[in-house]
Design a protein around this motif. Structure first.
Motif, mmCIF file in Angstrom:
data_model
loop_
_atom_site.group_PDB
_atom_site.id
_atom_site.type_symbol
_atom_site.label_atom_id
_atom_site.label_comp_id
_atom_site.label_asym_id
_atom_site.label_seq_id
_atom_site.Cartn_x
_atom_site.Cartn_y
_atom_site.Cartn_z
ATOM 1 N N LEU A 1 24.475 27.858 38.505
ATOM 2 C CA LEU A 1 25.769 26.983 37.951
ATOM 3 C C LEU A 1 26.851 28.220 37.640
ATOM 4 N N ALA A 2 26.510 29.259 37.102
ATOM 5 C CA ALA A 2 27.534 30.128 36.811
ATOM 6 C C ALA A 2 28.285 30.759 37.985
ATOM 7 N N THR A 3 27.628 30.808 39.230
ATOM 8 C CA THR A 3 28.335 31.161 40.352
ATOM 9 C C THR A 3 29.253 30.306 40.945
ATOM 10 N N ILE A 4 28.992 29.005 40.719
ATOM 11 C CA ILE A 4 29.838 27.669 41.038
ATOM 12 C C ILE A 4 31.159 27.960 40.096
ATOM 13 N N VAL A 5 30.965 28.023 38.899
ATOM 14 C CA VAL A 5 31.985 28.068 37.926
ATOM 15 C C VAL A 5 32.966 29.277 38.260
ATOM 16 N N LEU A 6 32.209 30.407 38.601
ATOM 17 C CA LEU A 6 33.201 31.856 38.830
ATOM 18 C C LEU A 6 33.963 31.622 40.065
ATOM 19 N N ASP A 7 33.311 30.642 41.259
ATOM 20 C CA ASP A 7 34.068 30.430 42.300
ATOM 21 C C ASP A 7 35.385 29.606 42.086
ATOM 22 N N ARG A 8 35.235 28.964 40.989
ATOM 23 C CA ARG A 8 36.522 28.151 40.751
ATOM 24 C C ARG A 8 37.403 28.535 39.854
ATOM 25 N N VAL A 9 37.542 30.032 39.459
ATOM 26 C CA VAL A 9 38.467 30.799 38.707
ATOM 27 C C VAL A 9 39.622 31.039 39.581
ATOM 28 N N PRO A 10 40.815 30.487 39.173
ATOM 29 C CA PRO A 10 41.884 30.843 39.857
ATOM 30 C C PRO A 10 42.329 32.247 39.865
ATOM 31 N N THR A 11 42.686 32.761 41.142
ATOM 32 C CA THR A 11 43.415 34.004 41.188
ATOM 33 C C THR A 11 44.859 33.703 41.868
ATOM 34 N N ARG A 12 45.752 34.800 41.573
ATOM 35 C CA ARG A 12 46.999 34.668 42.259
ATOM 36 C C ARG A 12 47.298 35.536 43.424
ATOM 37 N N GLU B 1 47.788 38.624 43.436
ATOM 38 C CA GLU B 1 48.519 40.080 43.108
ATOM 39 C C GLU B 1 47.895 40.305 41.828
ATOM 40 N N GLY B 2 48.017 41.628 41.732
ATOM 41 C CA GLY B 2 47.727 42.492 40.242
ATOM 42 C C GLY B 2 46.321 42.706 40.188
ATOM 43 N N ALA B 3 46.013 43.759 39.362
ATOM 44 C CA ALA B 3 44.588 44.163 39.168
ATOM 45 C C ALA B 3 43.688 43.107 38.626
ATOM 46 N N VAL B 4 44.147 42.300 37.727
ATOM 47 C CA VAL B 4 43.096 41.160 37.204
ATOM 48 C C VAL B 4 42.550 40.318 38.350
ATOM 49 N N SER B 5 43.684 39.702 39.127
ATOM 50 C CA SER B 5 43.462 38.990 40.339
ATOM 51 C C SER B 5 42.772 39.585 41.251
ATOM 52 N N ALA B 6 42.889 40.777 41.508
ATOM 53 C CA ALA B 6 42.081 41.477 42.933
ATOM 54 C C ALA B 6 40.537 41.802 42.007
ATOM 55 N N THR B 7 40.278 42.275 40.887
ATOM 56 C CA THR B 7 38.920 42.467 40.524
ATOM 57 C C THR B 7 38.094 41.185 40.488
ATOM 58 N N VAL B 8 38.747 40.028 39.987
ATOM 59 C CA VAL B 8 38.279 38.742 39.675
ATOM 60 C C VAL B 8 37.612 38.342 41.224
ATOM 61 N N ALA B 9 38.718 38.456 42.321
ATOM 62 C CA ALA B 9 38.514 38.097 43.668
ATOM 63 C C ALA B 9 37.188 38.937 44.160
ATOM 64 N N ALA B 10 37.345 40.176 43.854
ATOM 65 C CA ALA B 10 36.085 41.071 44.366
ATOM 66 C C ALA B 10 34.890 40.574 43.576
ATOM 67 N N LEU B 11 34.732 40.122 42.326
ATOM 68 C CA LEU B 11 33.531 39.780 41.924
ATOM 69 C C LEU B 11 33.112 38.259 42.283
ATOM 70 N N GLN B 12 34.060 37.478 42.758
ATOM 71 C CA GLN B 12 33.751 36.433 43.371
ATOM 72 C C GLN B 12 33.258 36.637 44.684
ATOM 73 N N ALA B 13 33.718 37.548 45.472
ATOM 74 C CA ALA B 13 33.238 37.931 46.723
ATOM 75 C C ALA B 13 31.504 38.612 46.571
ATOM 76 N N VAL B 14 31.301 39.273 45.581
ATOM 77 C CA VAL B 14 30.016 39.907 45.331
ATOM 78 C C VAL B 14 29.071 38.904 44.835
ATOM 79 N N VAL B 15 29.570 37.657 44.390
ATOM 80 C CA VAL B 15 28.816 36.700 43.544
ATOM 81 C C VAL B 15 29.301 35.538 44.223
ATOM 82 N N PRO B 16 28.937 34.883 45.437
ATOM 83 C CA PRO B 16 29.395 33.904 46.267
ATOM 84 C C PRO B 16 28.676 32.661 45.467
#
Length: 83
Positions: A12-23, A25-40
């Protein structure tokens, strides 16, 4: 908590994480997107734990915390599975 129940929460956590929006641009967006890529996202009907708790998860999660701190934002988590 049984391993089966913990696995369900992790899926369930992987599904919720996948729905976190990113813009995109910026370091926060990039690190969240990288986490989403590691945990599909893992479908709830699937078996297994996914990548939560892996070394990749730990590294990227730390990067998300750091990028938020660098941006002047506090991040908090609540853990209720495991021992």
């Amino acid at each position: 908590m049984s391993a089966q129940e913990q696995g369900g929460w992790y899926r369930l956590a992987t599904i919720v994480l996948d729905r976190v929006p990113t813009r995109g641009e910026g370091a926060v967006s990039a690190t969240v997107a990288a986490l989403q890529a590691v945990v599909p996202p893992v479908p709830l009907a699937a078996m297994g734990r996914g990548e939560i708790g892996s070394d990749g998860w730990d590294q990227q999660w730390s990067a998300v915390f750091q990028s938020c701190a660098d941006a002047g934002s506090e991040i908090a988590t609540v853990a209720f599975t495991g021992g």
